[in-house]
Motif scaffolding. Structure first.
Motif, short mmCIF file in Angstrom:
data_model
loop_
_atom_site.label_atom_id
_atom_site.label_comp_id
_atom_site.label_asym_id
_atom_site.label_seq_id
_atom_site.Cartn_x
_atom_site.Cartn_y
_atom_site.Cartn_z
N ALA A 1 10.28 7.27 -24.06
CA ALA A 1 9.91 7.66 -25.42
C ALA A 1 8.39 7.62 -25.61
CB ALA A 1 10.60 6.75 -26.44
N LYS A 2 7.71 6.80 -24.83
CA LYS A 2 6.24 6.72 -24.86
C LYS A 2 5.60 7.79 -23.98
CE LYS A 2 5.11 2.70 -26.99
NZ LYS A 2 4.32 2.84 -28.22
N GLY A 3 6.44 8.52 -23.25
CA GLY A 3 5.91 9.54 -22.34
C GLY A 3 5.49 8.96 -21.00
N TRP A 4 5.97 7.78 -20.68
CA TRP A 4 5.60 7.11 -19.44
C TRP A 4 6.62 7.38 -18.35
CZ3 TRP A 4 4.86 1.67 -22.02
CH2 TRP A 4 3.71 1.69 -22.84
N GLN A 5 6.16 7.30 -17.11
CA GLN A 5 7.07 7.30 -15.98
C GLN A 5 7.64 5.90 -15.87
OE1 GLN A 5 4.31 8.80 -12.86
NE2 GLN A 5 6.00 10.20 -12.44
N VAL A 6 8.89 5.79 -15.47
CA VAL A 6 9.52 4.48 -15.38
C VAL A 6 10.57 4.47 -14.28
CG1 VAL A 6 11.21 5.06 -17.18
CG2 VAL A 6 10.70 2.65 -16.72
N LYS A 7 10.67 3.34 -13.60
CA LYS A 7 11.75 3.13 -12.64
C LYS A 7 12.19 1.69 -12.77
CE LYS A 7 13.22 3.61 -7.86
NZ LYS A 7 12.84 3.96 -6.48
N GLN B 1 21.36 -5.22 -5.23
CA GLN B 1 20.23 -4.43 -5.71
C GLN B 1 20.62 -2.96 -5.77
OE1 GLN B 1 17.22 -6.34 -2.90
NE2 GLN B 1 15.94 -5.25 -4.37
N GLU B 2 20.23 -2.31 -6.87
CA GLU B 2 20.42 -0.87 -6.99
C GLU B 2 19.12 -0.26 -7.48
OE1 GLU B 2 24.62 0.36 -8.45
OE2 GLU B 2 24.03 -1.40 -9.60
N ASN B 3 18.89 1.01 -7.12
CA ASN B 3 17.68 1.72 -7.52
C ASN B 3 16.45 0.93 -7.06
OD1 ASN B 3 16.61 4.05 -8.69
ND2 ASN B 3 16.21 3.01 -10.62
N THR B 4 16.50 0.42 -5.84
CA THR B 4 15.48 -0.47 -5.31
C THR B 4 14.09 0.15 -5.38
OG1 THR B 4 17.12 -1.42 -3.83
CG2 THR B 4 14.82 -1.83 -3.28
N LEU B 5 13.15 -0.63 -5.87
CA LEU B 5 11.75 -0.19 -5.96
C LEU B 5 11.15 -0.14 -4.57
CD1 LEU B 5 10.75 -2.43 -8.99
CD2 LEU B 5 11.05 0.05 -9.04
N THR B 6 10.47 0.94 -4.27
CA THR B 6 9.81 1.10 -2.97
C THR B 6 8.39 0.53 -3.05
OG1 THR B 6 8.87 3.25 -3.53
CG2 THR B 6 11.11 3.24 -2.57
N ALA B 7 7.77 0.39 -1.88
CA ALA B 7 6.37 -0.05 -1.83
C ALA B 7 5.49 0.94 -2.58
CB ALA B 7 5.92 -0.20 -0.38
N GLU B 8 5.83 2.22 -2.52
CA GLU B 8 5.08 3.26 -3.23
C GLU B 8 5.22 3.08 -4.75
OE1 GLU B 8 7.28 4.05 -0.70
OE2 GLU B 8 5.73 4.31 0.81
N ASP B 9 6.44 2.76 -5.21
CA ASP B 9 6.66 2.51 -6.64
C ASP B 9 5.78 1.37 -7.11
OD1 ASP B 9 8.73 4.45 -6.81
OD2 ASP B 9 10.26 2.95 -6.32
N VAL B 10 5.77 0.29 -6.34
CA VAL B 10 4.99 -0.90 -6.72
C VAL B 10 3.50 -0.57 -6.72
CG1 VAL B 10 4.41 -3.28 -6.09
CG2 VAL B 10 6.79 -2.49 -5.91
N ALA B 11 3.04 0.14 -5.71
CA ALA B 11 1.62 0.49 -5.61
C ALA B 11 1.18 1.37 -6.78
CB ALA B 11 1.34 1.20 -4.29
N ALA B 12 2.05 2.26 -7.23
CA ALA B 12 1.70 3.20 -8.30
C ALA B 12 1.82 2.60 -9.70
CB ALA B 12 2.61 4.44 -8.21
N ALA B 13 2.47 1.46 -9.81
CA ALA B 13 2.76 0.89 -11.13
C ALA B 13 1.53 0.34 -11.83
CB ALA B 13 3.79 -0.22 -11.00
N ASP B 14 1.44 0.65 -13.13
CA ASP B 14 0.40 0.06 -13.97
C ASP B 14 0.80 -1.33 -14.44
OD1 ASP B 14 -1.51 2.33 -14.24
OD2 ASP B 14 0.28 3.32 -15.04
N LEU B 15 2.11 -1.56 -14.51
CA LEU B 15 2.61 -2.82 -15.05
C LEU B 15 4.04 -3.04 -14.58
CD1 LEU B 15 1.64 -4.39 -18.20
CD2 LEU B 15 4.07 -4.03 -18.08
#
Length: 106
Positions: A30-36, A45-59
């Motif tokens: 709703a804020k227009g943000w990307q989210v995983k 665990q499901e929809n496991t966060l990848t190293a790339e997801d973690v590296a790209a995350a602002d928060l």
């Protein structure tokens, strides 16, 4: 574009884990943000966060009602810890606080 990642888990590992994930995803979009959102429920665990997801995350948002597995992968990131019930019921308020943190007005 802002990228938020989250891990949700609750003591029973059933409904609240998934309800929180859905609420956080919805509020971030709703804020227009990307989210995983990774879930750590009764079936693992499901929809496991990848190293790339973690590296790209602002928060990173982590629920704090039960220990999150593999939390060390978020070292060096800004981490917000929330109660699972707040993630379910107050996801919009959580995203508003994050928005204020990420985009402080001068």
């Amino acid at each position: 574009m802002t990228m938020i990642i989250a891990v949700t888990a609750c003591p029973s590992g059933v409904a609240h884990t998934y309800m929180a994930a859905e609420a956080l995803e919805s509020a971030a979009k709703a804020k227009g943000w990307q989210v995983k959102v990774e879930t750590q429920g009764s079936i693992g665990q499901e929809n496991t966060l990848t190293a790339e997801d973690v590296a790209a995350a602002d928060l990173v948002i982590l629920t704090k009602d039960i220990g999150i597995k593999f939390e060390e992968r978020f070292q060096g990131k800004t981490v917000v810890r929330v109660n699972i019930s707040d993630a379910v019921k107050r996801a919009d308020a959580i995203m508003n606080k994050i928005d204020a943190h990420l985009n402080p007005t001068a």
